[in-house]
Design a protein around this motif. Structure first.
Motif, short mmCIF file in Angstrom:
data_model
loop_
_atom_site.label_atom_id
_atom_site.label_comp_id
_atom_site.label_asym_id
_atom_site.label_seq_id
_atom_site.Cartn_x
_atom_site.Cartn_y
_atom_site.Cartn_z
N PRO A 47 0.81 -1.24 0.19
CA PRO A 47 -0.06 -0.07 -0.07
C PRO A 47 0.56 1.27 -0.12
O PRO A 47 0.41 2.42 -0.63
CB PRO A 47 -0.79 -0.10 1.28
N LEU A 48 1.96 1.13 0.87
CA LEU A 48 2.83 2.49 0.66
C LEU A 48 3.30 2.63 -0.60
O LEU A 48 3.56 3.99 -1.03
CB LEU A 48 3.92 2.33 1.73
N ARG A 67 2.14 2.06 -3.35
CA ARG A 67 1.03 2.51 -4.24
C ARG A 67 0.55 3.85 -4.07
O ARG A 67 -0.02 4.51 -5.03
CB ARG A 67 -0.07 1.35 -4.20
N GLU A 68 0.43 4.37 -2.67
CA GLU A 68 0.04 5.73 -2.67
C GLU A 68 0.91 6.84 -2.85
O GLU A 68 2.09 6.68 -2.78
CB GLU A 68 -0.43 5.59 -0.96
N GLU A 69 0.43 8.00 -3.29
CA GLU A 69 1.22 9.12 -3.55
C GLU A 69 0.62 10.16 -2.58
O GLU A 69 -0.51 10.39 -3.10
CB GLU A 69 1.36 9.48 -5.06
N ALA A 100 3.57 8.76 -0.25
CA ALA A 100 3.81 7.75 0.62
C ALA A 100 4.03 8.37 2.13
O ALA A 100 4.76 9.45 2.21
CB ALA A 100 4.77 6.80 0.21
N ASP A 101 3.73 7.50 3.03
CA ASP A 101 4.20 7.88 4.49
C ASP A 101 5.40 7.68 4.52
O ASP A 101 5.76 6.59 4.90
CB ASP A 101 3.15 7.01 5.26
N ARG A 119 9.25 2.76 -7.58
CA ARG A 119 9.61 3.11 -6.36
C ARG A 119 10.27 2.20 -5.30
O ARG A 119 10.91 2.55 -4.52
CB ARG A 119 8.08 3.45 -5.49
#
Length: 148
Positions: free
Chosen positions: A61-62, A64-66, A68-69, A112
Motif C-alpha cells: 500500500p505504501l 501504491r500511494e502518493e 507515501a507515508d 518506487r
C-alpha cells in the motif's frame, strides 16, 4: 540496518513497525491457528509471514500511494534490507518470491521499490530483473538514467 537473524524476525518487525502488533491480531480466524506464534515472536514459515503480515498490510500500500507515508516506508525498507543482509537461502528465496516478485504489480510500484530499497535489497531486486525480467528492466530504463 544490520542483518536480521531468522529467530529475530518477528521481534525486529514489531520494533521496526510497532503498529504491526495490530496486524498480527487481525489475521482471519481460519488462518489464525497456523500463525498464533507470530505475536510471541516465532515464525515457522516466512512464505506466509511476509505476504500476510508485511507486504499486504504495509509495504505494497505504501508503494501504491502518493505521497507515501515516508516514516513507515523507511521502516519497511529497513526491514527488507535487514532480511536481505542475511545470506540464508531460505530467507533469500522468501524475499525473492514474497517481496521482490510482488513489485512486478506495476511500473510505478517497481520504480518506487527500486528508488527506496537499501543497497543490498536493491541490488537483489535489480539482479532478479536482469536474470528473469530483462524486458521489464529495459522498459524501466528507457529514456531514464540507469536504475542503479
Amino acid at each position: 540496518m544490520e542483518k536480521i537473524e531468522f529467530a529475530d524476525i518477528v521481534q525486529v518487525y514489531l520494533r521496526t513497525l510497532p503498529q504491526a502488533a495490530d496486524v498480527l491480531q487481525e489475521i482471519p480466524e481460519p488462518q489464525r491457528s497456523s500463525f498464533e506464534a507470530w505475536p510471541d515472536g516465532e515464525v515457522s514459515d516466512l512464505f506466509d509471514f511476509l505476504p500476510m503480515a508485511f507486504m499486504r498490510p504495509f509495504l505494497m500500500p505504501l508503494l501504491r500511494e502518493e505521497p507515501a507515508d515516508r516514516a513507515t516506508l523507511t521502516a519497511c525498507v529497513e526491514f527488507v534490507e535487514g532480511l536481505a543482509r542475511n545470506p540464508d537461502s531460505y530467507i533469500q528465496n522468501a524475499l525473492h518470491f514474497e517481496v521482490y516478485e510482488q513489485f512486478l504489480e506495476g511500473r510505478e510500484v517497481l520504480l518506487r521499490a527500486l528508488r527506496y530499497l537499501g543497497p543490498v535489497a536493491g541490488d537483489a531486486l535489480r539482479t532478479m530483473l536482469e536474470k528473469n525480467y530483462p524486458a521489464t528492466l529495459a522498459s524501466l530504463t528507457e529514456g531514464q538514467e540507469d536504475c542503479r
